[in-house]
Motif scaffolding. Structure first.
Motif, PDB file in Angstrom:
ATOM      1  N   GLU A 280      32.854 -29.347 -44.023  1.00 34.15           N
ATOM      2  CA  GLU A 280      32.326 -29.925 -45.252  1.00 34.15           C
ATOM      3  C   GLU A 280      31.347 -28.973 -45.939  1.00 34.15           C
ATOM      4  O   GLU A 280      31.313 -28.875 -47.168  1.00 34.15           O
ATOM      5  N   GLY A 281      30.561 -28.274 -45.114  1.00 30.72           N
ATOM      6  CA  GLY A 281      29.616 -27.314 -45.683  1.00 30.72           C
ATOM      7  C   GLY A 281      30.312 -26.157 -46.366  1.00 30.72           C
ATOM      8  O   GLY A 281      29.917 -25.727 -47.463  1.00 30.72           O
ATOM      9  N   TYR A 282      31.390 -25.649 -45.743  1.00 27.72           N
ATOM     10  CA  TYR A 282      32.140 -24.556 -46.358  1.00 27.72           C
ATOM     11  C   TYR A 282      32.850 -25.021 -47.630  1.00 27.72           C
ATOM     12  O   TYR A 282      32.911 -24.287 -48.626  1.00 27.72           O
ATOM     13  N   LEU A 283      33.393 -26.229 -47.604  1.00 23.44           N
ATOM     14  CA  LEU A 283      34.036 -26.754 -48.806  1.00 23.44           C
ATOM     15  C   LEU A 283      33.056 -26.841 -49.965  1.00 23.44           C
ATOM     16  O   LEU A 283      33.380 -26.463 -51.106  1.00 23.44           O
ATOM     17  N   GLU A 284      31.851 -27.316 -49.690  1.00 24.41           N
ATOM     18  CA  GLU A 284      30.847 -27.442 -50.750  1.00 24.41           C
ATOM     19  C   GLU A 284      30.403 -26.068 -51.243  1.00 24.41           C
ATOM     20  O   GLU A 284      30.238 -25.858 -52.451  1.00 24.41           O
ATOM     21  N   ALA A 285      30.216 -25.139 -50.321  1.00 27.39           N
ATOM     22  CA  ALA A 285      29.804 -23.787 -50.710  1.00 27.39           C
ATOM     23  C   ALA A 285      30.872 -23.124 -51.580  1.00 27.39           C
ATOM     24  O   ALA A 285      30.567 -22.511 -52.615  1.00 27.39           O
ATOM     25  N   VAL A 286      32.133 -23.260 -51.183  1.00 29.53           N
ATOM     26  CA  VAL A 286      33.228 -22.649 -51.943  1.00 29.53           C
ATOM     27  C   VAL A 286      33.370 -23.321 -53.301  1.00 29.53           C
ATOM     28  O   VAL A 286      33.640 -22.652 -54.310  1.00 29.53           O
ATOM     29  N   ARG A 287      33.212 -24.625 -53.342  1.00 28.70           N
ATOM     30  CA  ARG A 287      33.275 -25.323 -54.637  1.00 28.70           C
ATOM     31  C   ARG A 287      32.261 -24.729 -55.601  1.00 28.70           C
ATOM     32  O   ARG A 287      32.569 -24.446 -56.769  1.00 28.70           O
TER      33      ARG A 287
END
Length: 414
Positions: A280-287
């Motif tokens: 979830e953290g990587y998804l938010e960072a990439v977003r």
């Protein structure tokens, strides 16, 4: 100036994240994975980091074969060097190739040049196509009985453009050779960008023909500097990476990477970073970084004196100018705290968008517009920065002389 420092993680989260990494490092700073029986926890950390990374690149898909494996290394260059070494030796075993050759697009990372020199492999660097991607037909023309591997990037470091991985995979499969995909920059962006709905073309082990992948944790994986992973489609290829020594008076010796002793603290730091950030953290960072990248691309396109090189697929945006020396613009930006990479063929610079830019993208675009105006109004100025050096180097037909100058510079700098 501090507000413009370019980190892969930024804002209020950075202090806590770095504290976590530092704590993990300090707890295991005395460890060395060379001695597996003494430090089993580090071996487990490395195994879990490799497994988590492999899961991003199709390891769970049937097309990958389900045997993806690998090791951690000190960075992208070592990961690439290990992949090249493994490919060379695998092709020697499989096809008896004794005079190995490697074919890469000119946009491929300079680590391949280093690997070719270290490992005595003949290197063919082939021009890219009009879209600044690897030219599959041009690469095919260089294939011969001594070719051990070809290379693609997802994306390439210079322009942030993904090479045609599927086409290159088909080519490697037909010729029965190795194919390495450099995901050092995009490894912790592209899998999550795809989940977010971005149209990302195939790039991983689900592509038949891909035999190895390199991916840096210390970039968008938000791990400590000095952490990368090299992955292989199966153990048969990875075994060629190892070096075993049987006739040393110091005993039997085997090591998986270039280094013998390795810092266990960095492995622990990478494990802690990945476990802490999570999917979830990587998804938010990439977003965040993908959205900011689109904002910056749009802003650059609105400056008529500039052009964007190709069509960036990710978070690296290269731009140049037909109106003036773009390196002078870079020099002006440097005085304002921005540090962009200077490129050639064509002359351009690029910005690598990170979480640090999410709050200051408009600041960058404002400074860029002002830098363009400054250079236009003072075209003969800025003779003390890097612009004259890059300008002179670009005009030298004798590339050996440029190489000598670089070596002399390095010898006086370290």
């Amino acid at each position: 100036m501090a507000r413009k420092m370019l980190w892969y993680i930024g804002g209020s989260e950075s202090e806590g994240h770095f504290s976590l990494i530092n704590e993990a490092y300090s707890m295991f700073s005395h460890t060395n994975p060379l001695h597996l029986s003494i430090f089993p926890s580090i071996a487990r950390f490395e195994g879990e980091v490799v497994a988590m990374t492999a899961s991003l690149f199709g390891n769970r898909e049937k097309a990958s074969g389900g045997q993806v494996c690998g090791n951690m290394s000190s960075g992208g260059t070592e990961s690439i060097l290990l992949a090249v070494k493994s490919s060379r030796d695998y092709m020697k075993v499989k096809k008896g190739i004794m005079k190995p050759e490697m074919i890469i697009p000119e946009s491929a990372h300079s680590a391949y040049d280093k690997a070719a020199r270290y490992l005595k492999i003949k290197l063919w660097r082939v021009p890219v196509n009009e879209d600044f991607q690897a030219d599959v037909k041009a690469i095919q023309r260089y294939l011969n009985k001594n070719t051990v591997m070809i290379v693609g990037s997802a994306p390439g470091f210079p322009h942030g453009i993904i090479d045609p991985i599927e086409e290159l995979g088909d080519l490697a499969l037909r010729w029965g050779i190795c194919f390495h995909v450099d995901l050092c920059l995009g490894g912790f962006v592209l899998p999550f960008a795809r989940k977010l709905g971005y149209p990302i073309p195939p790039f991983d082990f689900t592509v038949q023909g891909v035999t190895s992948i390199s991916v840096d944790i210390h970039k968008y994986g938000l791990g400590p500097k000095g952490t990368s992973v090299v992955l292989y489609r199966n153990h048969e290829i990875r075994k060629q990476q190892f070096v075993a020594v049987t006739e040393w008076t110091g005993g039997l010796y085997v090591s998986p990477t270039v280094a013998g002793s390795r810092p266990g603290g960095l492995i622990a730091g990478a494990w802690a970073a990945m476990m802490s950030v999570g999917e979830e953290g990587y998804l938010e960072a990439v977003r965040k970084v993908m959205e900011v990248s689109k904002t910056i691309q749009k802003g650059i396109k609105q400056i008529p004196e500039l052009f964007i090189v190709g069509s960036p697929d990710m978070t690296v945006i290269a731009f140049g100018s037909d109106k003036f020396d773009i390196f002078k613009v870079n020099d002006v930006l440097s005085t304002r705290g921005w540090h962009l990479n200077a490129l050639q063929r064509p002359n351009s610079v690029h910005i690598c968008v990170t979480l640090q830019h999410t709050l200051i993208a408009e600041d960058f675009l404002k400074d860029l517009k002002e830098a363009v105006t400054t250079v236009q109004e003072n075209p003969s100025a800025f003779e003390d920065g890097m612009a004259p050096i890059y300008g002179a180097a670009g005009k030298m037909p004798d590339r050996g002389m440029v190489q000598d100058l670089l070596i002399e510079y390095m010898d006086n700098s370290c």
